[in-house]
Motif scaffolding. Structure first.
Motif, short mmCIF file in Angstrom:
data_model
loop_
_atom_site.label_atom_id
_atom_site.label_comp_id
_atom_site.label_asym_id
_atom_site.label_seq_id
_atom_site.Cartn_x
_atom_site.Cartn_y
_atom_site.Cartn_z
N UNK A 149 49.11 64.75 44.50
CA UNK A 149 50.56 64.79 44.78
C UNK A 149 51.33 64.24 43.61
N UNK A 150 52.31 64.99 43.20
CA UNK A 150 53.22 64.49 42.16
C UNK A 150 54.61 64.36 42.79
N UNK A 151 55.05 63.11 42.99
CA UNK A 151 56.38 62.93 43.60
C UNK A 151 57.49 63.22 42.59
N UNK A 152 58.72 63.16 43.06
CA UNK A 152 59.84 63.49 42.17
C UNK A 152 59.99 62.50 41.03
N UNK A 153 59.91 61.22 41.38
CA UNK A 153 60.12 60.19 40.35
C UNK A 153 58.78 59.69 39.84
N UNK A 154 58.56 59.83 38.53
CA UNK A 154 57.34 59.30 37.94
C UNK A 154 57.71 58.00 37.23
N UNK A 155 57.10 56.91 37.67
CA UNK A 155 57.45 55.62 37.07
C UNK A 155 56.40 55.24 36.03
N UNK A 156 56.84 54.88 34.84
CA UNK A 156 55.85 54.39 33.87
C UNK A 156 55.36 53.01 34.31
N UNK A 157 54.08 52.80 34.30
CA UNK A 157 53.55 51.48 34.66
C UNK A 157 53.63 50.60 33.42
N UNK A 158 54.25 49.44 33.53
CA UNK A 158 54.50 48.61 32.35
C UNK A 158 53.22 48.30 31.58
N UNK A 159 53.28 48.55 30.28
CA UNK A 159 52.17 48.18 29.42
C UNK A 159 51.08 49.23 29.29
N UNK A 160 51.09 50.26 30.12
CA UNK A 160 50.00 51.25 30.09
C UNK A 160 50.38 52.43 29.20
N UNK A 161 49.38 52.96 28.48
CA UNK A 161 49.60 54.18 27.72
C UNK A 161 49.48 55.37 28.67
N UNK A 162 49.84 56.53 28.15
CA UNK A 162 49.78 57.73 29.00
C UNK A 162 48.35 57.94 29.49
N UNK A 163 47.39 57.75 28.60
CA UNK A 163 46.00 57.98 29.01
C UNK A 163 45.55 56.95 30.04
N UNK A 164 45.97 55.70 29.84
CA UNK A 164 45.59 54.65 30.80
C UNK A 164 46.21 54.93 32.17
#
Lengths: 240, 418, 192
Positions: free
Chosen positions: A81-96
């Protein structure tokens, strides 16, 4: 039938209702979920993802009810599931972040890490794999969200407004991704992007307030358009 | 957005009842023991308001600051200035603090009914400044801290800063916070303005640093310099002002007397007690004459609640509710040194204090019961024994023991019963 | 798991816990004056009883952090992980209180448990304001509580770690941690 809703009732707060009794068998393959704002498209996807729990009735995937004892983990492993809002998790890179999504979906740490790069490459974000998510643009972040959904090879992929904020070139690329997902599983996409419905999707579900107005092949939507049933839905001028 | 709707969504709506309740709790324990002057009422209200509103408004600021951050104010290319955006969020919280403070003033006003004078605007203004500073500090913290951490941190942190210095023996710290310990001043003292100025400096610098921290843009070196420099500036200016101050921020009052003449002697009381001038004169003037005769000193030309030199002018106190014996006792003991001399161990001069006080009070005309209550039966017995002697012997006894109170090389004489 | 711990700020939780333990050991017995209408003089509350509020806030912030939607559809038992993080931290504080025998150490551990429990209960209503509940409760207890009087509710200002003062904090934590799991165990609501 991949996802089935039987007599589903749901309200975000006590006393409010998005659905009072929803019966729907989502067609197999690639399905577009359309309808005016506030008709419950995102709620429907949330229910299908088992992020929301229906107040009454049941949601199931090929007979598997996530809220029956012992089913939840199995169900969630099958659905992405991909919701509407994607929140970046602080400190993580895209791959992480993508790897973390895979780990949460039950993959081993090594598998999740390996698959995270493949998922990012599938959404053409490979070169930015080691960039912090908080530094990505809105469109790139949506593609990270898509990669999160793809990382664990779900049989059913639920995407909520995936093309919002993407430029025309990215939208075209997204159609390619949709085509690839459709080849190996089921896809339900809540969207207002109704251009080329017939080329991108196999079937369509039209939601009205608290009811399904149409569920079937995209071609069948044309008759409804003639009856004026699509009035008020952005992008529809009566032509599919 | 309509102002009412804007205010309704503010944390001030929740903060107002909390800080009002807190303020009334803080005040309720002190309002009954207020002095008969408006300064003490003003300091009580300002102190209670700072202690109640400082932490609550700081926490509300942290909430609102986080709201603005989540709302993307940083990234939005707003037409309004950052100061204006901040002000609109700040305003409801400050209005809540002001309403609570006015409620406190109303409560104090009821307690001060009949006392001439008005609240001290400077003290109230500094209190408001302190509250503004902590609210801004909350906004600054809220920009970076999630409300889950920011709100309790500001609530507890601000409260600790305001309340804890009162427990420290390093007195100057308490004069910087704005808390003022809830008390100042007795009617014969006034607030030490240095403390007010120091608090204002600290508050302005804190507010400035907090604003810079909240409004700074990425890579703004000037803002960082301000954020680092303002606290240093605050210390550089405020510390010298309060460094030498004692536990309380008060100095003797020198103005505000209401005077009249009685039997050739000028009698002065604090203007808040002007109504009692006539009654007080009828007690104090004859007592001063009796004391002059008894001690062999010339009669004073002035008896006053204000500053007195102990020769031409004598000092007394007639606070509200004081009985004639209290006034007499105050006038009599006013002839004794206020502080003992700095002597080494073994100094016994203090033994003379009780008997001398008792003898002076009896000479002034105070009743034996009242004297015994204040000085004890031993001192009263010693004084009565001396009173049985001829006047010249009494004067000699008084002068010798007065010397014992003033000097380290004189021992008291006949201050205990045989 | 390492990323889960990063996402849930385990390092910050540890630092906050260590700082609180240090503060309790160094200055826990310092009394901060508190005005109370029921007493003649200013009463004091030891710093050790107040300091755990900040550590508890950092813990609650960590527990509630993370990708909401990601974890909402996780296959792994993230709720159990979260419960484990909170329970483990509280247990660690208890161990520290036992090992590090400083004045008010046990009372500080009790308050950490209680504050965290109250925040966990408040989070059921509103997550982003969860820690305001223990903060408000602490202020109310400081104003109205009578340490030593043996009342059940003013545990935040009770310096004695008497077992009776543990009842409410432990109950709050137990309920606060169990409540999010209850909907899975209970029959569905809003049935029509």
């Amino acid at each position: 039938m991949p996802i089935s809703f039987q007599g589903c009732a749901f309200g975000h707060r006590r006393g409010s209702r998005v659905f009072t009794r929803l019966d729907l068998d989502v067609p197999a393959g690639r399905t577009a979920l359309i309808g005016p704002n506030g008709c419950g498209k995102s709620t429907l996807l949330g229910l299908a993802a088992s992020a929301l729990r229906p107040g009454a009735g049941r949601v199931s995937y090929e007979g598997l009810d996530p809220f029956r004892r012992g089913n939840l983990a199995r169900y969630r492993a099958l659905v992405g599931w991909m919701p509407q809002g994607i929140r970046p998790l602080p400190g993580l890179t895209a791959r992480e972040q993508v790897g973390y999504a895979g780990w949460l979906k039950g993959m081993s740490r090594a598998d999740a890490w390996r698959r995270s790069l493949e998922a990012l490459e599938a959404v053409e974000l490979g070169p930015l794999a080691d960039t912090r998510c908080s530094e990505l643009s809105g469109g790139q972040l949506r593609r990270v969200g898509l990669a999160q959904t793809l990382v664990h090879d779900a049989e059913v992929v639920l995407l909520d407004e995936p093309t919002a904020g993407l430029d025309p070139e990215q939208r075209e690329k997204f159609r390619g991704i949709v085509a690839r997902i459709g080849e190996r599983g089921h896809l339900i996409v809540a969207t207002h992007d109704t251009a080329d419905l017939a080329r991108t999707y196999d079937s369509v579900v039209l939601l009205g307030r608290d009811r399904v107005r149409y569920a079937g092949p995209v071609a069948g939507l044309g008759a409804l358009a003639g009856l004026g049933a699509l009035a008020g839905i952005p992008g529809f001028a009566g032509e599919v | 957005m309509p102002i009412r709707r804007w205010a309704r969504s503010s944390a001030a709506v929740l903060a107002l009842p909390v800080l009002t309740a807190y303020l009334f709790f803080v005040m309720s324990r002190s309002v009954d023991v207020l002095e008969d002057n408006w300064l003490s009422a003003t300091v009580l209200v300002s102190s209670a308001a700072v202690l109640a509103a400082g932490p609550v408004c700081g926490a509300a600021g942290a909430w609102e600051g986080a709201r603005l951050a989540r709302g993307g104010v940083d990234g939005a290319a707003a037409v309004r200035s950052r100061a204006a955006i901040l002000a609109w969020s700040l305003l409801p919280i400050l209005v809540a603090a002001l309403v609570a403070m006015l409620g406190g003033l109303a409560l104090a006003g009821v307690a001060m009914a009949g006392v001439p004078g008005l609240p001290d605007p400077l003290v109230l203004a500094v209190a408001l400044l302190v509250i503004v500073a902590w609210t801004l500090a909350g906004f600054a913290a809220g920009r970076h801290l999630h409300p889950l951490v920011g709100v309790p941190l500001l609530l507890v942190g601000t409260w600790l800063w305001l309340a804890y210095p009162a427990a420290l023996e390093t007195f100057w710290v308490r004069h910087l916070t704005g808390d003022n310990l809830g008390f100042c001043c007795e009617t014969d003292a006034v607030y030490d303005q240095r403390a007010l100025y120091a608090q204002a400096v600290v508050a302005v610098c804190l507010a400035g640093a907090a604003y810079l921290f909240w409004s700074r843009r990425r890579g703004a070196r000037l803002a960082w310099a301000g954020i680092a420099g303002l606290p240093l500036l605050a210390m550089a200016v405020a510390f010298p002002l309060v460094r030498d101050m004692g536990p309380e921020a008060q100095v003797p009052r020198t103005s505000g007397l209401a005077c009249g003449r009685s039997d050739g002697v000028e009698v002065c009381v604090w203007r808040e007690r002007e109504k009692q001038l006539g009654t007080t004169a009828l007690i104090a003037v004859p007592a001063a004459r009796r004391l002059a005769t008894g001690t062999g000193q010339p009669a004073p030309r002035r008896v006053t609640e204000g500053p007195a030199d102990g020769a031409d002018s004598w000092r007394f106190a007639a606070p509200p509710g004081a009985r004639p014996d209290d006034v007499l006792f105050g006038l009599a003991t006013g002839l004794l040194p206020a502080e003992p001399p700095v002597c080494g161990p073994g100094w016994s001069g203090a033994d003379a204090y009780g008997p001398l006080s008792a003898w002076l009070a009896l000479t002034a005309g105070a009743g034996q019961d009242a004297v015994e209550r204040r000085t004890g039966p031993e001192s009263l017995g010693a004084a009565r024994r001396v009173l049985g002697r001829p006047p010249a012997a009494q004067v000699r006894w008084f002068r010798h023991n007065l010397d014992a109170l003033r000097r380290c090389d004189v021992s008291p004489s006949e201050v205990t019963l045989p | 798991m390492r990323t889960w711990l990063r996402v849930h700020r385990a390092a910050q939780v540890c630092v906050a816990l260590a700082l609180t333990a240090g503060l309790v050991a160094a200055a826990g017995d310092v009394l901060v004056p508190v005005p109370r209408p029921t007493l003649d003089d200013l009463a004091g509350v030891p710093v050790a009883l107040v300091a755990p509020l900040v550590a508890s806030s950092v813990l609650v912030r960590g527990a509630l952090a993370g990708g909401g939607s990601l974890e909402a559809v996780a296959v792994r038992p993230v709720l159990a992980y979260r419960t484990g993080l909170v329970a483990l931290t509280c247990a660690l504080s208890l161990v520290m209180a036992v090992v590090e025998t400083v004045p008010y150490g046990a009372a500080a551990a009790r308050n950490l448990v209680g504050f965290t429990g109250l925040a966990a209960l408040a989070a059921l209503w509103r997550r982003d304001a969860a820690t305001a509940a223990p903060a408000a409760y602490l202020v109310a207890a400081m104003l109205l509580g009578r340490p030593g009087a043996g009342s059940w509710w003013d545990w935040p200002v009770e310096p004695s770690p008497h077992p009776a003062t543990w009842v409410v904090p432990a109950a709050c934590l137990g309920l606060g941690l169990a409540a999010p799991a209850l909907p899975r165990l209970m029959p569905r609501r809003h049935r029509r």
